[in-house]
Design a protein around this motif. Sequence first.
Motif, PDB file in Angstrom:
ATOM      1  N   VAL A   1       0.816  -1.178   0.000  1.00 25.34           N
ATOM      2  CA  VAL A   1       0.141   0.118   0.053  1.00 25.34           C
ATOM      3  C   VAL A   1       1.073   1.245   0.008  1.00 25.34           C
ATOM      4  O   VAL A   1       0.471   2.247  -0.863  1.00 25.34           O
ATOM      5  N   SER A   2       1.584   1.324   0.769  1.00 24.20           N
ATOM      6  CA  SER A   2       2.788   2.270   1.095  1.00 24.20           C
ATOM      7  C   SER A   2       3.653   2.576  -0.169  1.00 24.20           C
ATOM      8  O   SER A   2       4.070   3.779  -0.620  1.00 24.20           O
ATOM      9  N   GLY A   3       4.220   1.533  -0.806  1.00 21.94           N
ATOM     10  CA  GLY A   3       4.725   1.623  -2.218  1.00 21.94           C
ATOM     11  C   GLY A   3       4.373   2.033  -3.265  1.00 21.94           C
ATOM     12  O   GLY A   3       4.746   2.755  -3.935  1.00 21.94           O
ATOM     13  N   PHE A   4       2.777   1.794  -3.498  1.00 21.22           N
ATOM     14  CA  PHE A   4       2.157   2.161  -4.316  1.00 21.22           C
ATOM     15  C   PHE A   4       1.886   3.709  -4.495  1.00 21.22           C
ATOM     16  O   PHE A   4       1.885   4.547  -5.449  1.00 21.22           O
ATOM     17  N   TRP A   5       1.455   4.135  -3.047  1.00 20.76           N
ATOM     18  CA  TRP A   5       1.411   5.422  -2.941  1.00 20.76           C
ATOM     19  C   TRP A   5       2.738   6.403  -3.201  1.00 20.76           C
ATOM     20  O   TRP A   5       2.734   7.377  -3.906  1.00 20.76           O
ATOM     21  N   MET A   6       3.926   5.661  -2.807  1.00 22.47           N
ATOM     22  CA  MET A   6       4.918   6.512  -3.133  1.00 22.47           C
ATOM     23  C   MET A   6       5.512   6.530  -4.500  1.00 22.47           C
ATOM     24  O   MET A   6       6.103   7.467  -5.053  1.00 22.47           O
ATOM     25  N   ALA A   7       5.124   5.420  -5.140  1.00 26.61           N
ATOM     26  CA  ALA A   7       5.282   5.147  -6.827  1.00 26.61           C
ATOM     27  C   ALA A   7       4.579   6.002  -7.710  1.00 26.61           C
ATOM     28  O   ALA A   7       4.898   6.065  -8.743  1.00 26.61           O
ATOM     29  N   TRP A   8       3.473   6.438  -7.133  1.00 27.02           N
ATOM     30  CA  TRP A   8       2.370   7.096  -7.895  1.00 27.02           C
ATOM     31  C   TRP A   8       3.133   8.375  -8.533  1.00 27.02           C
ATOM     32  O   TRP A   8       3.926   9.165  -8.078  1.00 27.02           O
ATOM     33  N   PRO A   9       2.669   8.752  -9.889  1.00 28.46           N
ATOM     34  CA  PRO A   9       3.362   9.706 -10.586  1.00 28.46           C
ATOM     35  C   PRO A   9       3.139  10.906  -9.905  1.00 28.46           C
ATOM     36  O   PRO A   9       1.977  11.020  -9.683  1.00 28.46           O
ATOM     37  N   ARG A  10       4.285  12.123  -9.764  1.00 27.22           N
ATOM     38  CA  ARG A  10       3.892  13.149  -9.225  1.00 27.22           C
ATOM     39  C   ARG A  10       4.599  14.451 -10.071  1.00 27.22           C
ATOM     40  O   ARG A  10       5.570  13.750 -10.757  1.00 27.22           O
ATOM     41  N   ASN A  11       4.398  15.624  -9.906  1.00 29.21           N
ATOM     42  CA  ASN A  11       5.225  16.659 -10.569  1.00 29.21           C
ATOM     43  C   ASN A  11       5.322  16.484 -11.901  1.00 29.21           C
ATOM     44  O   ASN A  11       6.488  16.757 -12.570  1.00 29.21           O
ATOM     45  N   GLY A  12       4.224  16.222 -12.611  1.00 31.29           N
ATOM     46  CA  GLY A  12       4.176  16.140 -14.143  1.00 31.29           C
ATOM     47  C   GLY A  12       4.617  14.873 -14.657  1.00 31.29           C
ATOM     48  O   GLY A  12       4.902  14.926 -15.940  1.00 31.29           O
ATOM     49  N   GLU A  13       5.120  14.048 -13.900  1.00 30.78           N
ATOM     50  CA  GLU A  13       5.512  12.704 -14.324  1.00 30.78           C
ATOM     51  C   GLU A  13       4.110  12.197 -15.230  1.00 30.78           C
ATOM     52  O   GLU A  13       3.172  12.099 -14.881  1.00 30.78           O
ATOM     53  N   SER A  14       4.547  11.243 -16.406  1.00 31.69           N
ATOM     54  CA  SER A  14       3.710  10.498 -16.741  1.00 31.69           C
ATOM     55  C   SER A  14       3.362   9.166 -16.038  1.00 31.69           C
ATOM     56  O   SER A  14       4.176   8.932 -15.558  1.00 31.69           O
ATOM     57  N   PHE A  15       2.212   8.523 -16.518  1.00 31.04           N
ATOM     58  CA  PHE A  15       1.851   7.450 -15.990  1.00 31.04           C
ATOM     59  C   PHE A  15       2.844   6.215 -16.104  1.00 31.04           C
ATOM     60  O   PHE A  15       3.033   5.380 -15.232  1.00 31.04           O
ATOM     61  N   SER A  16       3.235   6.336 -17.235  1.00 29.65           N
ATOM     62  CA  SER A  16       4.406   5.253 -17.887  1.00 29.65           C
ATOM     63  C   SER A  16       5.310   5.103 -17.014  1.00 29.65           C
ATOM     64  O   SER A  16       6.144   4.077 -17.068  1.00 29.65           O
ATOM     65  N   ALA A  17       5.797   6.299 -16.416  1.00 34.12           N
ATOM     66  CA  ALA A  17       6.996   6.298 -15.527  1.00 34.12           C
ATOM     67  C   ALA A  17       6.901   5.405 -14.292  1.00 34.12           C
ATOM     68  O   ALA A  17       7.989   4.854 -13.947  1.00 34.12           O
ATOM     69  N   MET A  18       5.926   4.948 -14.190  1.00 34.54           N
ATOM     70  CA  MET A  18       5.456   4.193 -12.920  1.00 34.54           C
ATOM     71  C   MET A  18       5.685   2.667 -13.518  1.00 34.54           C
ATOM     72  O   MET A  18       6.288   1.634 -12.384  1.00 34.54           O
ATOM     73  N   PHE A  19       5.711   2.326 -14.461  1.00 32.92           N
ATOM     74  CA  PHE A  19       5.917   0.857 -15.093  1.00 32.92           C
ATOM     75  C   PHE A  19       7.218   0.631 -15.893  1.00 32.92           C
ATOM     76  O   PHE A  19       7.370  -0.447 -16.226  1.00 32.92           O
ATOM     77  N   VAL A  20       7.885   1.699 -16.437  1.00 31.19           N
ATOM     78  CA  VAL A  20       8.758   1.653 -17.341  1.00 31.19           C
ATOM     79  C   VAL A  20      10.157   1.889 -16.593  1.00 31.19           C
ATOM     80  O   VAL A  20      10.323   3.180 -16.258  1.00 31.19           O
ATOM     81  N   PRO A  21      10.910   1.288 -16.597  1.00 25.29           N
ATOM     82  CA  PRO A  21      12.095   1.605 -15.949  1.00 25.29           C
ATOM     83  C   PRO A  21      13.112   2.265 -16.588  1.00 25.29           C
ATOM     84  O   PRO A  21      13.189   2.161 -17.918  1.00 25.29           O
TER      85      PRO A  21
END
Length: 471
Positions: A171-191
């Motif tokens: 739960v905490s990991g998903f919250w911290m990994a969620w895109p912020r500051n203009g990041e695209s959603f793909s940044a969460m899944f593409v290393p």
Amino acid sequence: MVSVDAGESAPAGQTRIQRLYFAVWRWHFYAGLYVIPFLLMLACTGLIILWVTAISPEYGDRMAVTPGDKVLTVTEQEAAAIAAVPGTVDKYVAPIDAEKPALFRVQTADGAVMVALDPYSGQVIHQRPEAGTWNDWATTLHGTLLFPGEGEWWGDLLIEIAASLGVLLVVSGFWMAWPRNGESFSAMFVPKLAAKGRAFWKSTHRSVGAWIGIVLFFFLVSGLAWAGIWGGKFVQPWNTFPAEKWGAPLSDQTHASQNHTGVKEVPWTLELTPLPESGSTVGVEILPEGTPVVLETVVALARAIGFDGRVQVTKPADETGVWTLSRDSMSYDSPDPTSDRTVHIDQYTGKVLADVRYADYPVVGKAMAVGIALHEGQMGWWNIALNLAFCLSVIFMCIGSVVMWWVRRPAKALRLAAPPLPTEVPVSGWMVLAILLLSLTIPVLGLTLLAVLALDLVVLRLVAPLKRLVS
């Protein structure tokens, strides 16, 4: 998603979201310290279990036999098994198909022996003690840390704490990994594979965690349903099949008594259900009147009422015991958990006392039947491949977390370097609600959170050396 990333000083003039981020990160760190060794153990033992159950079954029940013109009677097969391993047969497992052996469990003076036998020739092609297999060892370590005797409770508790904190990690990991500051959603899944050093590990940790987070949550919850407190005291008793509906006299023995090693074979929703007793006049008559109730006729009864392929036939344990016919995915009888079925037969009259199918399970029991099958990789090669990839991903996540911490920790500093606790933690309604829901749903998690909170806010402030070690 696991992280043991070391903390750096909180920047001055933090925004509200930054302060909350550091607070969540600190708790993620604490949870990871405890959980990582357990996750590594669970992933490694999971790989062993996958290998010895799907690839190389240790009882020989997946060995190939050449079909002959005629199958020996079950009575003849039983006699051949006893001739090879003197003792008493108390269980027969029919071949899963025409090219596989039959299994007999023979009780000897030195313990139970599993005998794999060619049903056409009566030749024993494999035999070994029922207990002490790699699967038994890995499953016991996976569930109770190999603690002996009554100590199993402590091993189970330590793993339940780890699984509960694992839920917090996800739960905490998903919250911290969620895109912020203009990041695209793909940044969460593409290393960012081109990144170097800590940036590479942080990016891969984030993306791998995002991909497997939901699966990890599922594995943790399905594992918790078998744990001693959340599963044994709450979830399982509330979702146990009600034996009273059978209308037969009930034994003081439960279905769990039919589990003979660390490998559980009885369906989860039936484990706490009492077994019926033989010796009454109730039941549904299937066998013609006067038919002797022996292994041969009970197997024929199983075929007559719809059991095909692999079916397990267990003899009565004592004078009030029952014959049990079972097919369930937990015992690798079928890759389809919705075809689970357990039938009990009076040892004196041959009448069917109980017939429990997947459709009869309560809602949570149905979910657990499917969930356990997925958890153990029993639903086919796609399930095995998925679980293999998942276990390797968990191992990578755990190792990557330690690497991130090692890279970020202050040079030559003999301290944990936990993320700093903000001077003021912004508390929102949704955050309090989420913590309350998790704590009430998983009591061990709630108690563990209270203990960590007391350590962080009280003990560390009063014990300066300990505070320096953690900071």
